[in-house]
Structures are given as C-alpha cells and as structure tokens.
Design a protein around this motif. Structure first.
Motif, PDB file in Angstrom:
ATOM      1  N   TRP A  70       0.817  -1.216   0.000  1.00 45.93           N
ATOM      2  CA  TRP A  70       0.000   0.000   0.000  1.00 45.93           C
ATOM      3  C   TRP A  70       0.854   1.271   0.000  1.00 45.93           C
ATOM      4  O   TRP A  70       0.375   2.352   0.322  1.00 45.93           O
ATOM      5  CB  TRP A  70      -0.958   0.001   1.198  1.00 45.93           C
ATOM      6  N   TYR A  71       2.103   1.148  -0.391  1.00 46.11           N
ATOM      7  CA  TYR A  71       3.001   2.299  -0.560  1.00 46.11           C
ATOM      8  C   TYR A  71       3.312   2.436  -2.049  1.00 46.11           C
ATOM      9  O   TYR A  71       3.733   1.467  -2.687  1.00 46.11           O
ATOM     10  CB  TYR A  71       4.292   2.103   0.239  1.00 46.11           C
ATOM     11  N   PHE A  72       3.133   3.633  -2.582  1.00 53.58           N
ATOM     12  CA  PHE A  72       3.228   3.840  -4.022  1.00 53.58           C
ATOM     13  C   PHE A  72       4.131   5.031  -4.348  1.00 53.58           C
ATOM     14  O   PHE A  72       4.288   5.949  -3.537  1.00 53.58           O
ATOM     15  CB  PHE A  72       1.841   4.086  -4.626  1.00 53.58           C
ATOM     16  N   VAL A  73       4.691   4.993  -5.545  1.00 50.77           N
ATOM     17  CA  VAL A  73       5.526   6.095  -6.013  1.00 50.77           C
ATOM     18  C   VAL A  73       4.670   7.282  -6.428  1.00 50.77           C
ATOM     19  O   VAL A  73       5.004   8.433  -6.155  1.00 50.77           O
ATOM     20  CB  VAL A  73       6.412   5.646  -7.201  1.00 50.77           C
ATOM     21  N   ARG A  74       3.552   7.005  -7.086  1.00 46.51           N
ATOM     22  CA  ARG A  74       2.688   8.071  -7.606  1.00 46.51           C
ATOM     23  C   ARG A  74       1.285   7.951  -7.032  1.00 46.51           C
ATOM     24  O   ARG A  74       0.835   6.854  -6.688  1.00 46.51           O
ATOM     25  CB  ARG A  74       2.599   7.983  -9.137  1.00 46.51           C
ATOM     26  N   VAL A  75       0.608   9.063  -6.980  1.00 47.58           N
ATOM     27  CA  VAL A  75      -0.803   9.055  -6.604  1.00 47.58           C
ATOM     28  C   VAL A  75      -1.586   8.222  -7.606  1.00 47.58           C
ATOM     29  O   VAL A  75      -2.483   7.452  -7.249  1.00 47.58           O
ATOM     30  CB  VAL A  75      -1.364  10.491  -6.550  1.00 47.58           C
ATOM     31  N   HIS A  76      -1.221   8.348  -8.854  1.00 42.42           N
ATOM     32  CA  HIS A  76      -1.945   7.649  -9.912  1.00 42.42           C
ATOM     33  C   HIS A  76      -1.866   6.131  -9.737  1.00 42.42           C
ATOM     34  O   HIS A  76      -2.841   5.416  -9.979  1.00 42.42           O
ATOM     35  CB  HIS A  76      -1.386   8.055 -11.263  1.00 42.42           C
ATOM     36  N   ASP A  77      -0.689   5.653  -9.316  1.00 43.33           N
ATOM     37  CA  ASP A  77      -0.550   4.216  -9.065  1.00 43.33           C
ATOM     38  C   ASP A  77      -1.494   3.766  -7.955  1.00 43.33           C
ATOM     39  O   ASP A  77      -2.145   2.716  -8.046  1.00 43.33           O
ATOM     40  CB  ASP A  77       0.892   3.884  -8.677  1.00 43.33           C
ATOM     41  N   ALA A  78      -1.539   4.546  -6.878  1.00 42.60           N
ATOM     42  CA  ALA A  78      -2.423   4.201  -5.762  1.00 42.60           C
ATOM     43  C   ALA A  78      -3.882   4.202  -6.200  1.00 42.60           C
ATOM     44  O   ALA A  78      -4.666   3.321  -5.816  1.00 42.60           O
ATOM     45  CB  ALA A  78      -2.215   5.195  -4.611  1.00 42.60           C
TER      46      ALA A  78
END
Length: 705
Positions: free
Chosen positions: A628-636
């Motif tokens: 639940w940790y992502f590089v981008r908001v879009h990925d999340a």
C-alpha cells in the motif's frame, strides 16, 4: 521501471490477513493487469546511515577542512585577503578613494549626532567611527558595508542606560563601552556557532513596524534641540509628548528656526541626490553642509540662545579595558537585542550589496566580523556599532569596489580627531538634531504598511501590533510582543497546516487541489489527501480531524467511477511532507487502527527517503503493508479503483453472511470476471456489453506507453 500485475496489492493483503482469505483468492478469475512503478523501501543499511546523520555531517566538515589550501585558510580567517589578492590598483583605487572620502564626510557629523542621541558626548561617536571601521575592513566579508554609529542602536543604548545612571555620570559612559564589548562577544559566538538562522523566524513586518516606531521616538527625542528646552528621556511616545507640551512656555525661536531651515536643506539635498543621478553627491554632502552652515552662523552672530556641542578632546582614542563588569546581568537583554538588530539590518544590507556586486557573502562570517569590530572598539572607547543603511547605500552608489573604501573612511575619521575637533566645538546642537531627524525619516516605512494591507492582512496586523506596542509600551516590550506575535503566527501555521483534497485533471494523470482546480474530479469510494507540511506532534490532532471530515463530507457531484455509498480508501500524498516525528508515526498507527475498524484502507503515496525510513522504523510500513506504498498518486488510485470496482460487483451477488457480519476483506475477495474500461470507470457506468469490447490489456486509468 514499471511492473505489470493483476491487483498484487490485493493478493498480498489477502495473504497477510488470514488463510481463509487466501484460499478464497484461488477461486477468482484473472483480472486485467495494472501497471505501477515499484516503490523502493529503505534497507537496514540505509536506516543505519540515517542514524549517524550528525556523524556524517561532522565527517563532511573534517573532509572539507582537510581539502582546504593554505590560501583558503587565510581567506577564511581574514576575509580581506579575498579582495587584496585580486585588487586592481589602476581600476579600483580612485573609485575606492572617492567613495571612502564621501562616506567619511558623511560619517563625521552623523557620528557626533548619534552619540548625542545615545546620551554620550560627541567625541564617543567619533571614537566609534574610527577603530571599528579598520577592524571590520580586515575581518568583515562585505566590501561595501559602512559600519559605525547608527540611530536605532543609539536609541537602544540610551533607553537601557538611562534607567541605570545619569547621562552626565562617568558610569553612563563606562556602561556604553561595556555594552559594545558584550554585543561583540554575542555576535562572535553566534557567528562561530552559525546561529544566525535563529532570527529568520522574525517576520519582516515585525522589523518594519519596530523601525518605524523607533524612528518616530528618535525624532521626538531630538525635539528638545529644536524647542530650546529639556524634555524627559524616554522610549515611549506618551511621556515624550507630555513633556513637550508641559514645557511649551520655555519655547525659544532661534534654535527652532535654525533647526528647521537646516532640516529643510538636508531633506532637499537628500531628495535631489536620490532622484538626480548627476546630483547624487548631494546625499552624502548633506550632513557636512548642515554642520558648515550651522557653525558659520554661530561664528558670525554668536547667538546665546542656541546651545553648542562644546569642547571636544583632540587626538586619537587611547587603549583602555572596559570596566563596571558588575552591571553585565542588567545589560544582557539589550546586548542580545542590539545583536539581533545587527543581524537583521547589517547582514541583510551586506547580502543585498554582495548580490548587486557579484560576490558571495557568508552571513556567519559577516556576523563574526561585526563582533570583532565591536570587541576591539570597546578597548578604544567606542559604544556599539553596526552597519548603516544610509552610509552603505552612499558607499555603493559612489562605486566602492572593496573594503579599501572603509579604510579611507577610517583615515578621514582619524584626521577629524587629530585636526578638526576645535572646529566642532561651535556646531549647534540643533544642526546635529536635524541630521538625526533627516536620517530616521527614511525609516518610517508607511509604504510597507500600505503594501501589507493590500497583500496580507495578517502581516499588516503584525506590523501594527509591533509599531503600536513599541510606541506606547517601549522598545523592549515592543520587540518582545512583535517577536512573540511573529512566532505565534509561525506556530499556528505549523500546527494548522494546509491540507488539500486532490482530484484528477481531465485528460491527464495529474492530481491537484480541487479547490484550486474546480474541473478536477475525484472517484467514488476514494479520498486523496495531501498534507502540505511536515507532520509532527503539534499538528497530528489537526490532521486527524481534517481526515475524518474529508471521510464524511463526500461531494458526489464531481465523482466518477463505480458508485459506492461510502469511502473505502484514503490515499495520503506525502510528497510535501519533509519530516515526520515519532508522535506523528504513533498518530498514523492510531488512524490506521481506527480506519481498519471501519473497513477503510490507508495508502501512502510518494514519501521521501527520510519519511519512509521513519515509517519503517516505527513499524508502519509492515502494519499498513508494503503493497500500500506507491511512487505516484496515480498508481495508488489504479489499485484502489480496482478494489472499489470489485466491491461494486460484489454488492450484486448473494452472500450467505449478512452485511453487518461480512468483513471488508471478505467483500474484496468476492469478485467477478467482469471489468470496466477507462471510460466506464471514469463515468461510473457498468455496461457488461461495453466491457467485453474493451481491450483487457489496457490500464484502467493510464494509457500504455
């Protein structure tokens, strides 16, 4: 690098929750792959290197010092070597000579005027403009800053010493000299420990309000030389005005007329010097003109009603050690205040002049240079000195290239002490008062107040609070109230940071504040929140309260995607979060548990390295789940939107368990083979026929590159 998988976050989460959930996943049909950028989590090695932060900084300093050459060592200890080594005599000497003479001619009468303002004999103003100038030329890093007595520091000296001794007592003079030593020590300590950053918390509005009020008090304190009678010595406006009104019957016309004429001449010359380039020499010549005119009139007419400077000792100051160390405790607050004024005024001026003349300036080195100048000056009967705005501006406008102009100014002061003191005896006091008033009129910064009113009402309030309290309650209280109000605003902003709900800009994968971009849209069941500040103990409660509000206040008018009744995912965009402390980590743990009880999942987007290390050390990464940790908001959003879609489909199927007994993760595990295309997820429609015509390899929100 990108990876493609079919809801790996869902699979990892289900496997970590329970074996029941894990077994149920195997019965699910395959889904469309989602492409996201993997987040690099900190390793043990990286974490340990963070723990030795101070050690690494110390190592960098040691390495830097080892790499320094002997020339760099000399330039660090004696900044004057920087310009001496590259001095172009043919090109620079004549310019520096003229600039030094110009400032020297301006400084001689000003120094005597400011000494009288400080409650000292005029000779101590000349002493303060002599030795410190030579010392600063060696240890100071600014090439255009003109140091010496200034009006604001003189007022501070007068204000504190008036409550301890009478200005006619020898103790008064000794304490003023001791104050110079204390100010110098404070400046050196702050420079060596590189503590100049502490005063960055003082707002420019506070400084402007303080100098404006001080300028008014200074001008009123000089009224006695115009009016011809004594008034009370005070830093408050009410006693000054009362004293002026009470002595009105002793009013004398001759000093008032002479002072007014000289003041008018000074203001006209200053205006012409500022507005006409070819007449800029008039600005520097103004104080000398005032002294010459006043002295000439007195020598010719010998008016008995006009008070004169009186006898001034001839010769250079003698070496003597400051005395009266028993009063150090009572002088510490004023010494710190004068040090603060030096940092805010002198270093600010020096930095601006360095930028205009194309060389670098170390503010801590500059502060050390000012400190050494004050320490050495105190051994030669000088009271506290600092950089002068008006004389530095004249020095720059005169074309000064190096610190040699300051040395020339010091030589002019030495010549005045050796040969001109007998002439100074006949200078009218009202002429010196006119010089002080004309100098401080430029400090009345009403234009700043107008600007603040139009730009930021809060800063205008700070300006008003500081100026009013300084005028009516005194300088010390005014400074304390102003600084306290400034810090209160800083703390309030820090404890109540800006938090924004983000939405997706149409046709992009960019997420921005929906208040700033009304066209941005959000998704059902998902809230994206950005915290625009470090998260620490003072603001955790506020942030948690705001997150609860965003969870409840769901605006469905601008939402797209599969329609669900409530929020299932909260995505925290942490790119602006530069720091997070242990209290904030604990608060996030509590928030996670609170959300988990309500079947809400937290997702973290784009935390920086230090923040991610703190989250990892506190156990939050494992608690929330690395998936639940992502590089981008879009990925999340992509991952969360898939889960929301599965919830939408799940709600259409019969379930043996009642809704109130079925957990969030169990509902996530019940899926169908149907999926939505990009347009369907954004619009919220769920037509199965349209789904079948959609390319199953296409991402739900992001086009394949």
């Amino acid at each position: 690098m990108e990876i493609s998988y079919a809801s790996p976050s869902f699979q990892n989460l289900s496997s970590s929750e329970s074996s029941t959930s894990s077994s149920s996943t195997t019965n699910m049909p395959s889904t469309r792959p989602v492409k996201i950028i993997p987040l690099q989590h900190p390793t043990v090695t990286a974490s340990s290197s963070s723990a030795s932060f101070f050690g690494s900084v110390f190592t960098k300093w040691i390495t830097h010092f080892k790499l320094m050459t002997w020339i760099q060592w000399i330039e660090m200890l004696l900044p004057c070597c920087r310009w001496i080594r590259t001095y172009k005599w043919r090109e620079y000497f004549q310019i520096d000579l003229m600039a030094g003479i110009t400032v020297g001619v301006m400084l001689v009468p000003q120094a005597m005027s400011y000494a009288k303002l400080a409650g000292l004999e005029a000779i101590y103003g000349l002493y303060s403009g002599f030795v410190p100038i030579f010392v600063y030329a060696i240890f100071g890093s600014s090439r255009q800053l003109a140091i010496g007595p200034v009006a604001l520091v003189s007022l501070l000296v007068s204000n504190v010493l008036a409550g301890i001794a009478d200005s006619s007592d020898e103790l008064y003079t000794e304490l003023a000299i001791l104050l110079a030593l204390m100010v110098g020590v404070c400046e050196c300590i702050m420079g060596l420990l590189r503590l100049g950053w502490l005063l960055r918390f003082i707002s420019h509005a506070v400084i402007s309000g303080f100098t404006t009020a001080s300028a008014i008090v200074i001008a009123l304190s000089q009224a006695k030389y115009f009016l011809g009678y004594s008034i009370v010595r005070s830093s408050k406006i009410v006693p000054l005005i009362k004293s002026i009104i009470a002595g009105a019957d002793k009013f004398s016309w001759p000093p008032f007329v002479m002072g007014s004429i000289i003041l008018a001449i000074l203001l006209i010359m200053k205006h012409l010097g500022k507005t006409r380039k070819y007449l800029r020499f008039l600005r520097a010549a103004g104080p000398l003109t005032a002294v010459v005119l006043g002295t000439t009139f007195v020598k010719i007419y010998h008016p008995s009603s006009i008070s004169l400077v009186g006898e001034i000792p001839q010769g250079l100051p003698k070496f003597s050690v400051p005395k009266e160390f028993g009063y150090i405790t009572s002088l510490i607050p004023t010494a710190l205040l004068i040090t603060g004024v030096a940092i805010l005024e002198s270093v600010g001026i020096a930095k601006a002049l360095a930028a205009k003349n194309g060389y670098e300036l170390d503010s801590n080195q500059e502060l050390f240079g000012l400190g050494v100048a004050n320490i050495m000056g105190s051994f030669f009967s000088a009271y506290p000195t600092t950089g002068s705005f008006s004389r530095s501006a004249v020095n720059h406008e005169s074309g000064a290239k190096t610190g040699l102009s300051g040395i020339i100014t010091g030589i002019i002061m030495g010549c005045a002490l050796l040969f001109l003191t007998r002439l100074f005896e006949y200078i009218p006091q009202c002429a010196l008062a006119a010089i002080v008033i004309s100098a401080v009129m430029g400090l009345v910064d009403y234009e700043e107040a107008i600007f603040l009113w139009g730009v930021d009402k809060r800063d205008f309030l700070l300006w008003t609070i500081t100026s009013v309290t300084t005028l009516f309650l005194g300088i010390e209280i005014g400074v304390l109230v102003g600084v306290g109000a400034s810090l209160a605003f800083v703390i309030h902003e820090s404890a109540n940071p800006h938090i924004a709900v983000l939405g997706r800009l149409p046709g992009t994968t960019v997420y921005r504040n929906i208040q700033q971009y009304p066209e941005a849209y959000t998704y059902h069941g998902i809230v994206i929140v950005r915290v625009d500040a470090p998260i620490y103990f003072a603001n955790t409660s506020y942030i948690k309260d705001r997150l609860r509000e965003y969870e409840l206040e769901v605006d469905k008018s601008s939402r797209r995607g599969p329609e669900v009744e409530r929020i299932y995912f909260v995505i925290l965009e942490m790119a602006p979060v530069t720091y997070i402390d242990s209290s904030a980590a604990q608060a996030l743990k509590e928030l996670h548990q609170e959300y988990k009880a309500r079947d809400i999942q937290i997702a973290i987007s784009n935390p920086n390295r230090e923040v991610l290390m703190t989250l990892s050390k506190s156990g939050l990464v494992d608690l929330i789940g690395k998936e639940w940790y992502f590089v981008r908001v879009h990925d999340a959003v992509q991952v969360c939107l898939q889960h929301v879609q599965s919830l939408k489909e799940t709600s259409k199927l019969a379930d043996p368990l009642p809704d109130d007994k079925r957990s969030f993760f169990q509902r996530l595990l019940i899926r169908t083979g149907q999926d939505l295309s990009i347009s369907e997820l954004e619009s919220g429609s769920a037509s199965s026929s349209d789904s079948k015509n959609t390319d199953p390899q296409r991402e739900p929100l992001l086009h394949r590159k």
